[in-house]
Design a protein around this motif. Structure first.
Motif, short mmCIF file in Angstrom:
data_model
loop_
_atom_site.label_atom_id
_atom_site.label_comp_id
_atom_site.label_asym_id
_atom_site.label_seq_id
_atom_site.Cartn_x
_atom_site.Cartn_y
_atom_site.Cartn_z
N SER A 49 -7.26 -8.22 20.32
CA SER A 49 -6.52 -9.10 21.16
C SER A 49 -5.43 -8.51 21.87
O SER A 49 -4.97 -7.27 21.53
N ALA A 50 -4.67 -9.05 22.96
CA ALA A 50 -3.56 -8.66 23.45
C ALA A 50 -2.29 -8.74 22.72
O ALA A 50 -1.44 -8.06 22.58
N ILE A 51 -2.37 -9.96 22.03
CA ILE A 51 -0.91 -10.55 21.05
C ILE A 51 -1.30 -9.74 19.95
O ILE A 51 -2.32 -9.47 19.56
N PRO A 52 -0.04 -9.86 19.21
CA PRO A 52 -0.20 -9.09 17.65
C PRO A 52 -1.28 -9.55 16.83
O PRO A 52 -1.88 -8.55 16.10
N ALA A 53 -1.75 -10.74 16.74
CA ALA A 53 -2.87 -10.84 15.80
C ALA A 53 -3.48 -12.36 16.42
O ALA A 53 -2.89 -13.38 16.75
N VAL A 54 -4.71 -12.59 16.23
CA VAL A 54 -5.53 -13.64 16.31
C VAL A 54 -6.45 -13.48 15.04
O VAL A 54 -7.40 -12.75 15.03
N VAL A 55 -6.31 -14.64 14.25
CA VAL A 55 -7.50 -14.40 12.92
C VAL A 55 -7.54 -16.04 12.94
O VAL A 55 -6.87 -16.83 13.19
N LEU A 56 -8.83 -16.49 11.94
CA LEU A 56 -9.27 -17.68 11.70
C LEU A 56 -9.31 -17.87 10.22
O LEU A 56 -9.98 -16.70 9.49
N LEU A 57 -8.79 -18.81 9.78
CA LEU A 57 -8.96 -18.87 8.36
C LEU A 57 -10.09 -20.17 8.23
O LEU A 57 -9.93 -21.18 8.61
#
Length: 196
Positions: A84-92
Motif C-alpha cells: 500500500s501507499a499508506i502505512p497500513a491497509v488490513v482486513l479483519l
C-alpha cells in the motif's frame, strides 16, 4: 421495491455538470475537468457476490490464511494482497462464514474490542494520525472490515478519499510494507493469537 429509489435518477441520460460536493473538497485527489459517467440501468436481481452460496463458494473460506498476518481461533487479519501507499491497509474477518447480518452474538461481542486492538496496533506503528474503519460488502458475503492508516501530517488524505489516494500514490517499498504488517501482527499477538 427498488424502483422508488431509482425513479428520480437520470439513468441512460447524458450527465448533468455538477457543482459542489466531493470534487470541491480539499481532500479530493483529482484536479481539472472531470466527466461523469452515464448512469447505467439497474441490474435486478444483482449477480451473486463471492460467497453468496455459502462457505464452499467463498474464496476467504477456501483459502483462509491467504494474505493472513495474524489470527486466533475465531478471527483473521489479512493484508489486501499488494503493498500500500499508506502505512497500513488490513482486513479483519471471522474465520467462520458469516456476514454482518448473520454474525452470531458471541462473535459480535468480540468484534468491537478486537477492532480497538487492530486500531491501536496500527496507531502503534508511529507516523499514523488516524485509522479509518469501513465495511463495504459489495465484493463478498463474508464479513470483512477494512482498516486504513492515514499518514500523520498529510491532511489532504483525510476523510473518505483515503483509499483513492492509496490507489494513486506510489507504493511503499515492499520491505517497509511487510515490516509494518509484522509490527501490527506482533502487537495483536501480544494479547493472543499468532503471527503469520
Amino acid at each position: 421495491m427498488p424502483d422508488r429509489f431509482l425513479a428520480h435518477l437520470p439513468v441512460g441520460e447524458p450527465p448533468v455538470p455538477f457543482e459542489g460536493g466531493i470534487p470541491g473538497w480539499e481532500i479530493f485527489p483529482f484536479d481539472g475537468d472531470l466527466h461523469i459517467k452515464t448512469l447505467e440501468p439497474a441490474v435486478v436481481p444483482e449477480p451473486p457476490r463471492n460467497g453468496e452460496q455459502g462457505a464452499d463458494d467463498c474464496s476467504m473460506c477456501r483459502d483462509p490464511l491467504r494474505h493472513a498476518i495474524w489470527s486466533d481461533d475465531r478471527w483473521i487479519l489479512r493484508h489486501a494482497g499488494d503493498a500500500s501507499a499508506i502505512p497500513a491497509v488490513v482486513l479483519l474477518s471471522p474465520r467462520a462464514h458469516h456476514d454482518f447480518d448473520d454474525l452470531p452474538a458471541d462473535l459480535g461481542a468480540e468484534l468491537f474490542p478486537l477492532m480497538q486492538r487492530v486500531e491501536r496496533a496500527i496507531l502503534g506503528l508511529g507516523g499514523v494520525a488516524r485509522v479509518h474503519i469501513s465495511k463495504v460488502g459489495d465484493g463478498a458475503r463474508h464479513l470483512h472490515w477494512w482498516f486504513t492508516g492515514r499518514p500523520e501530517g498529510l491532511l489532504q488524505l483525510r476523510g473518505s478519499c483515503l483509499m483513492l489516494w492509496d490507489d494513486i500514490l506510489p507504493k511503499q517499498p515492499e520491505s517497509q510494507w511487510r515490516a509494518a504488517l509484522r509490527e501490527v501482527a506482533a502487537t495483536l499477538a501480544a494479547d493472543g493469537g499468532v503471527v503469520h
